[in-house]
Motif scaffolding. Sequence first.
Motif, PDB file in Angstrom:
ATOM      1  N   GLU A  40      90.515  76.897   0.540  1.00  0.00           N
ATOM      2  CA  GLU A  40      89.861  75.929  -0.346  1.00  0.00           C
ATOM      3  C   GLU A  40      88.952  74.992   0.452  1.00  0.00           C
ATOM      4  O   GLU A  40      87.879  74.619  -0.014  1.00  0.00           O
ATOM      5  N   GLY A  41      89.357  74.632   1.662  1.00  0.00           N
ATOM      6  CA  GLY A  41      88.496  73.834   2.517  1.00  0.00           C
ATOM      7  C   GLY A  41      87.246  74.599   2.930  1.00  0.00           C
ATOM      8  O   GLY A  41      86.146  74.051   2.966  1.00  0.00           O
ATOM      9  N   ALA A  44      84.397  74.700   0.201  1.00  0.00           N
ATOM     10  CA  ALA A  44      83.618  73.494  -0.130  1.00  0.00           C
ATOM     11  C   ALA A  44      82.118  73.763  -0.021  1.00  0.00           C
ATOM     12  O   ALA A  44      81.615  74.146   1.024  1.00  0.00           O
ATOM     13  N   LYS A  93      84.513  73.338   9.710  1.00  0.00           N
ATOM     14  CA  LYS A  93      85.574  73.951   8.900  1.00  0.00           C
ATOM     15  C   LYS A  93      86.534  74.752   9.770  1.00  0.00           C
ATOM     16  O   LYS A  93      87.755  74.728   9.550  1.00  0.00           O
ATOM     17  N   ILE A 163      88.847  69.612  -3.577  1.00  0.00           N
ATOM     18  CA  ILE A 163      89.497  70.685  -2.823  1.00  0.00           C
ATOM     19  C   ILE A 163      90.985  70.703  -3.132  1.00  0.00           C
ATOM     20  O   ILE A 163      91.575  71.767  -3.344  1.00  0.00           O
TER      21      ILE A 163
END
Length: 193
Positions: A40-41, A44, A93, A163
């Motif tokens: 999910e990060g 983004a 990330k 997120i």
Amino acid sequence: MEKSVCAWAMKQPIEREYHDREWGRVNKSDTYLFEFLVLEGAQAGLSWYTVLKRREAYRAAFDNYNLEKLASYEDSHIEAIIGNYDVIKHRGKISSVFNNARSALQLINEYGSLENALWQFVEHQPVNNHWKTMSDIPASTQTSKEMSLFLKRKGFKFVGETICYAFMQAVGMVNDHLVTCYCHQEIIEGNAL
């Protein structure tokens, strides 16, 4: 006859498979929870399909989410991941995965598990929503905002409230399948067992 499903899952076969088998279904495994914090990060600013099609590459790049291994990596390991794996090539990330593994280990030490630390935000029970249209589904909630603040205080990165809400949807903390989707009732019945 084709079953009715959420509109977002009808574009690509991989999205449909994920929607039918995983999205919104309760999973409290610490490895799975950490995987979805990472995914999910990574998502983004991108489409979910962009990340989902790279899921196996993420597992390979990040040692099947072995927290101890990931926590030992420094940013010097970023180039090896970028050069060898089909992951999103965003250094921040990638670096956040190592940082978040260290923070996750601290949470496990403090709470006994990621499950205990994260599922506390829904009192350890999934929330079944009853949305009629995709536009009814919020991008974030007060609960996801609280989770985001908690995780940031614990040192996590790439854990904003949107997120966190996507994470909550993914791991079954909330059932955001539309009421017209066959998964909606199936999940409610499964959660009642």
